[in-house]
Scaffold this active site. Structure first.
Site, PDB file in Angstrom:
ATOM      1  N   HIS A 158     -11.452  -5.941   8.534  1.00 54.14           N
ATOM      2  CA  HIS A 158     -12.110  -5.680   7.260  1.00 54.14           C
ATOM      3  C   HIS A 158     -13.393  -4.879   7.444  1.00 54.14           C
ATOM      4  CE1 HIS A 158      -9.545  -9.159   6.357  1.00 54.14           C
ATOM      5  NE2 HIS A 158      -9.594  -8.802   5.083  1.00 54.14           N
TER       6      HIS A 158
ATOM      7  N   GLN B 129      -7.782  -2.277  -0.992  1.00 54.88           N
ATOM      8  CA  GLN B 129      -8.684  -3.424  -1.096  1.00 54.88           C
ATOM      9  C   GLN B 129      -9.747  -3.360   0.005  1.00 54.88           C
ATOM     10  OE1 GLN B 129      -7.212  -7.700  -0.821  1.00 54.88           O
ATOM     11  NE2 GLN B 129      -7.403  -7.381  -3.042  1.00 54.88           N
ATOM     12  N   PHE B 130      -9.321  -2.970   1.190  1.00 53.00           N
ATOM     13  CA  PHE B 130     -10.214  -2.639   2.298  1.00 53.00           C
ATOM     14  C   PHE B 130      -9.633  -1.407   2.978  1.00 53.00           C
ATOM     15  CE2 PHE B 130     -10.898  -7.109   1.570  1.00 53.00           C
ATOM     16  CZ  PHE B 130     -12.272  -7.270   1.721  1.00 53.00           C
ATOM     17  N   ALA B 131     -10.513  -0.527   3.466  1.00 50.77           N
ATOM     18  CA  ALA B 131     -10.040   0.699   4.105  1.00 50.77           C
ATOM     19  C   ALA B 131      -9.113   0.393   5.270  1.00 50.77           C
ATOM     20  CB  ALA B 131     -11.227   1.535   4.582  1.00 50.77           C
ATOM     21  N   ASP B 132      -9.314  -0.742   5.925  1.00 48.15           N
ATOM     22  CA  ASP B 132      -8.463  -1.135   7.052  1.00 48.15           C
ATOM     23  C   ASP B 132      -6.987  -1.186   6.653  1.00 48.15           C
ATOM     24  OD1 ASP B 132     -10.822  -2.799   8.895  1.00 48.15           O
ATOM     25  OD2 ASP B 132     -11.111  -2.605   6.739  1.00 48.15           O
ATOM     26  N   PHE B 133      -6.729  -1.584   5.401  1.00 48.68           N
ATOM     27  CA  PHE B 133      -5.351  -1.789   4.964  1.00 48.68           C
ATOM     28  C   PHE B 133      -4.610  -0.474   4.713  1.00 48.68           C
ATOM     29  CE2 PHE B 133      -6.777  -6.050   2.881  1.00 48.68           C
ATOM     30  CZ  PHE B 133      -7.031  -6.572   4.138  1.00 48.68           C
TER      31      PHE B 133
ATOM     32  N   GLU C 100       0.817  -1.223   0.000  1.00 50.81           N
ATOM     33  CA  GLU C 100       0.000   0.000   0.000  1.00 50.81           C
ATOM     34  C   GLU C 100       0.845   1.264   0.000  1.00 50.81           C
ATOM     35  OE1 GLU C 100      -2.602  -3.309   1.269  1.00 50.81           O
ATOM     36  OE2 GLU C 100      -0.569  -2.657   1.855  1.00 50.81           O
TER      37      GLU C 100
END
Length: 668
Positions: free
Chosen positions: A474, A429-433, A407
């Site tokens: 996620h 891919q997910f905001a968490d990442f 990222e």
């Protein structure tokens, strides 16, 4: 002319076919930063400058690399690369103003030393976190490759910086994408006081090139002829055959990391050994031994450069100190955006939230023919949510780019593309990442325009939110991480129509935008959406319901929770405000409603403490206090990570708490 001469048995100069003018220019270009540094050290002792990072002993690297590159090719230097700036012939007056925090510098007093860039000279300066510039170089080189410019990008780091994850990510991306980047590592023995044997365990940093399938070379960083000749040959080769190359320059730092640090941690015999390898003294001796430089010429070079230094210092000292003007500071946080309204037309189709985003993205790709999308699995696979399905067939893999799992480097590449004039959309891919790419977002994208007027034309798409039983990694809605950061814009739509129009505007906006897309809304919310390319301005909330009892302020999934609650309680007459955009925030819509209703409740999916509801509450208290008939109410999710199983997730979410909180406020 081809000559090899040993100087005190320490350095061999193989001049090959270099002409006398070039040989003397190499010397003069090294001499200039050395004389400037000697002057700066005097001024430091006199208390006339506050800090200095010395590159004495390393001039051959900066000068050799810069002379080997074309003036139109970007260089991303570090603290100790003064020779890059002087060889690119930046006026010394401007450099001295930069170091003194004067208006004629490059950052208007907002940053110091070499923390700046200049498009005029194709130089992109560092930030203190060191690593991000490596990925930025990838982005600039990608732009060069996409535009068929046949150009090289050179980026510097020290041996200490190679320990950062950004180094691995940037080299991996450059290798996978075969980008024309020269990664120049100045191995000068110490990262501040940490010696190389405590920094890495391999014999040479260049050895790491093998792991990336990347060509690598070890170069004597104190031998100006070797630096210039090898880099020049590599640059010519890379222009014809684009690829990344890892260069390790063996050199030494003769002074402290910065002057206050000193060098007491360095053994004296090591200092003596490298002092004998001084790149300027050795090269001067060589030129004189070959009758390529006379004493008179050398004295003339010294006199000319010293006169230039003195004149530039006098001019910089004479310039008035910066007069702080608050409006000037605030107006430079973002690049001006001349919003262009693309009207909605009558033709509509019913779309799911996810389809509206896909359509807005696709039409933006058609509108901007060089827009690049980057993210994990977004090409043939179409992304984990299938938003970019079919994009590769329409736009090709150059513009729809699968990325490694990195990222940070991909956000940095977006910054590099922006520097080179290309818009990009980065999909998390997910905001968490995004936490893995947090540093370049908040410290590079957010601050660049304020620091040196370079905008970051990057949209970061953020699939977010709970309600899908995806667990702690996620399901986060982490907008508050970014609404706190000046220089970023944050958008969070709740309906398909808004999602498409706001995404179009976010991409058109030349500033960095975090675009939140709630996953639970992707396939559950449908709406009639205009089929044409249209825009919705950022910073304008939507008033979904009107009433006089209470103002409900929310966004994202919270909008639908509030709508459901109000539909189940038809006796409550509420103004329902869908913020849509969190930064900029439509404070006028909030204040006007609260002044009418006298009550306000703010609903957010995020946990309470530090969330945007707290700031909105404070704003209402400051600006609408005399209109309030009750305390401002905040409703948020539990102060825990987001759990996985449905019954725990439902307990966690603010949705279950909203109705009782609303009734409590109305009964106050």
């Amino acid at each position: 002319m081809s000559t090899t001469v040993a100087i005190t048995n320490l350095m061999n100069y193989k001049t090959k076919d270099l002409d006398e003018t070039t040989l003397r220019q190499l010397y003069k270009n090294m001499l200039k930063p050395r004389l400037i540094e000697e002057k700066m050290l005097i001024l430091l002792r006199q208390g006339k400058i506050s800090k200095w990072f010395s590159g004495i002993g390393q001039e051959a690297i900066s000068v050799g690399v810069t002379m080997a590159l074309q003036s139109s090719e970007y260089i991303l230097p570090m603290h100790r690369n003064l020779g890059v700036f002087t060889t690119r012939e930046i006026p010394l007056f401007r450099l001295f103003c930069q170091w003194q925090g004067k208006a004629s510098g490059f950052t208007k007093g907002r940053d110091r030393s070499f923390h700046f860039g200049t498009q005029e000279y194709n130089i992109v300066g560092m930030i203190s976190h060191l690593g991000p510039q490596l990925g930025v170089a990838d982005g600039i080189a990608l732009a060069s490759k996409l535009k068929n410019k046949n150009q090289v990008t050179a980026v510097f780091t020290g041996e200490g910086g190679t320990s950062e994850g950004d180094f691995h990510e940037a080299l991996n991306v450059a290798s996978v994408w075969q980008l024309p980047v020269m990664f120049c590592v100045e191995n000068n023995g110490y990262g501040l006081s940490t010696p190389t044997n405590e920094q890495y365990y391999c014999k040479n940093i260049a050895d790491r090139g093998l792991g990336y399938g990347m060509e690598s070379h070890i170069i004597d960083g104190n031998n100006i002829i070797e630096v210039f000749s090898k880099v020049n040959a590599l640059a010519e080769s890379i222009r014809k055959n684009p690829r990344p190359v890892l260069l390790e320059f063996k050199t030494f730092r003769m002074r402290g990391h910065e002057e206050a640090s000193g060098t007491k941690y360095v053994p004296q015999e090591l200092m003596d050994e490298w002092a004998a390898k001084d790149p300027i003294e050795n090269y001067r001796s060589y030129l004189k031994s070959e009758s390529l430089l006379t004493d008179e010429q050398d004295e003339a070079f010294h006199a000319e450069i010293k006169a230039e230094i003195d004149a530039a210092l006098d001019a910089a000292n004479a310039e008035e100190k910066i007069n702080p003007i608050e409006t000037n500071e605030l107006s430079d946080v973002y690049k001006d955006f001349d919003y262009q309204c693309f009207d909605e037309l009558k033709n509509t189709q019913e779309l799911r939230f996810i389809d509206a985003i896909s359509e807005g993205l696709k039409q933006s790709m058609e509108q901007h023919d060089d827009l690049v999308i980057m993210g994990q699995d977004i090409a043939e696979y179409g992304g984990v949510f299938k938003i970019t399905e079919g994009f590769v067939e329409q736009f090709g893999k150059d513009r729809v780019r699968n990325t490694p799992i990195c990222e940070s480097a991909i956000v940095e590449a977006g910054m590099g593309l922006s520097i080179a004039g290309i818009k990009s959309v980065v999909e998390m891919q997910f905001a968490d990442f995004v936490s893995s790419g947090f540093n370049p977002i908040v410290n590079y994208l957010a601050k660049s325009h304020y620091r040196w007027s370079q905008n970051a034309d990057v949209v970061v798409r953020m699939p977010c939110g709970a309600g899908v039983a995806a667990g702690p990694f996620h399901s986060q809605t982490n907008e508050a991480w970014f609404t706190k950061t000046p220089g970023l814009k944050v958008v969070y739509p709740a309906f398909p129509k808004d999602a498409k129009g706001l995404l179009v505007t976010a991409i058109n906006d030349p500033n960095p935008v975090l675009f939140f897309e709630h996953k639970a809304l992707y396939r559950s919310i449908r709406q009639e959406v205009p089929t044409n390319y249209y825009s919705i301005p950022l910073g304008e909330a939507a008033l979904l319901k009107e009433g006089t009892d209470v103002t409900v302020i929310t966004y994202g999934a919270g909008v639908h929770w509030a709508l459901e609650t109000l539909e189940n309680n038809p006796d409550i007459q509420a103004d329902l405000i869908d913020l849509r955009s969190l930064q900029p925030l439509d404070t006028n819509a909030i204040y006007n409603s609260v002044k009418k209703t006298g009550r306000a409740i703010i609903l957010q999916e995020d946990s309470m403490f530090g969330g945007i509801a707290s700031d909105i509450s404070a704003l209402i208290m400051e600006h609408c206090f005399e209109y309030l008939d009750a305390p401002v109410k905040r409703v948020a999710s539990m102060e825990t990570p987001i759990p996985f199983i449905n019954q725990l997730e439902e307990q966690y979410l603010a949705k279950s708490k909203f109705e009782s909180a609303l009734q409590e406020l109305l009964n106050y």
